[in-house]
Design a protein around this motif. Sequence first.
Motif, short mmCIF file in Angstrom:
data_model
loop_
_atom_site.label_atom_id
_atom_site.label_comp_id
_atom_site.label_asym_id
_atom_site.label_seq_id
_atom_site.Cartn_x
_atom_site.Cartn_y
_atom_site.Cartn_z
N ARG A 60 0.84 -1.21 0.00
CA ARG A 60 0.00 0.00 0.00
C ARG A 60 0.87 1.25 0.00
O ARG A 60 0.61 2.22 -0.72
N HIS A 61 1.93 1.25 0.78
CA HIS A 61 2.84 2.40 0.82
C HIS A 61 3.51 2.63 -0.53
O HIS A 61 3.65 3.77 -0.97
N HIS A 62 3.89 1.55 -1.20
CA HIS A 62 4.49 1.67 -2.55
C HIS A 62 3.47 2.27 -3.52
O HIS A 62 3.82 3.12 -4.34
N ALA A 63 2.23 1.81 -3.44
CA ALA A 63 1.18 2.33 -4.32
C ALA A 63 0.94 3.81 -4.06
O ALA A 63 0.74 4.59 -4.99
N LEU A 64 0.98 4.20 -2.79
CA LEU A 64 0.83 5.61 -2.46
C LEU A 64 1.97 6.43 -3.06
O LEU A 64 1.73 7.50 -3.64
N ALA A 65 3.19 5.94 -2.92
CA ALA A 65 4.34 6.66 -3.45
C ALA A 65 4.24 6.79 -4.97
O ALA A 65 4.51 7.86 -5.53
N GLU A 66 3.81 5.72 -5.63
CA GLU A 66 3.65 5.76 -7.09
C GLU A 66 2.57 6.75 -7.51
O GLU A 66 2.64 7.32 -8.59
N ALA A 67 1.59 6.95 -6.64
CA ALA A 67 0.51 7.90 -6.93
C ALA A 67 0.89 9.33 -6.53
O ALA A 67 0.10 10.25 -6.70
N GLY A 68 2.09 9.49 -5.97
CA GLY A 68 2.56 10.83 -5.61
C GLY A 68 2.23 11.28 -4.20
O GLY A 68 2.28 12.47 -3.89
N TYR A 69 1.92 10.34 -3.33
CA TYR A 69 1.58 10.67 -1.94
C TYR A 69 2.65 10.10 -1.01
O TYR A 69 3.34 9.15 -1.37
N GLU A 81 -8.85 11.56 0.59
CA GLU A 81 -9.52 12.85 0.40
C GLU A 81 -9.62 13.19 -1.08
O GLU A 81 -10.65 13.69 -1.54
N ALA A 82 -8.57 12.93 -1.82
CA ALA A 82 -8.54 13.25 -3.25
C ALA A 82 -9.44 12.32 -4.07
O ALA A 82 -9.97 12.74 -5.11
N ASP A 86 -15.98 6.57 -0.96
CA ASP A 86 -16.58 6.27 0.34
C ASP A 86 -16.27 4.84 0.80
O ASP A 86 -16.00 4.60 1.98
N ALA A 87 -16.30 3.89 -0.12
CA ALA A 87 -16.04 2.49 0.25
C ALA A 87 -14.60 2.33 0.77
O ALA A 87 -14.38 1.67 1.78
N ALA A 88 -13.64 2.94 0.08
CA ALA A 88 -12.25 2.87 0.53
C ALA A 88 -12.08 3.58 1.87
O ALA A 88 -11.35 3.09 2.74
N ASN A 89 -12.75 4.70 2.03
CA ASN A 89 -12.65 5.44 3.29
C ASN A 89 -13.21 4.63 4.46
O ASN A 89 -12.62 4.60 5.54
N ILE A 90 -14.31 3.92 4.23
CA ILE A 90 -14.89 3.08 5.28
C ILE A 90 -13.93 1.95 5.65
O ILE A 90 -13.69 1.68 6.83
#
Length: 107
Positions: A60-69, A81-82, A86-90
């Motif tokens: 998940r951290h790698h995916a975040l980094a690849e997405a620029g976060y 937030e971006a 809603d499903a992912a947030n839950i």
Amino acid sequence: MAAVSPKHSLQAELSKITELLEVLKQEQQDLVAADIEHLTSLTPHKSALVSEMATLATARHHALAEAGYPAMELGMESWLEAQHDDAANILWQQLLDQTRAAKELNR
């Protein structure tokens, strides 16, 4: 090839932390009952779950980094937030709640 979404492993992470919570509850019962044999038998399963959770979080951290976060929980919050998903947030909130419960139980 499309990049993996940070959302991709949330359900698996939630499943693993829920399983870990059950192991921790059993561990607590074994401690109260002084059932050392059963307590000892839980250790390999508990270790495997923690390892699997770490692998999923790393992905998940790698995916975040690849997405620029940022490759951390704060980055996941920003990503959610971006996305307005809603499903992912839950799932994320459930994962955080279960993680807090596991930390408390492990004390």
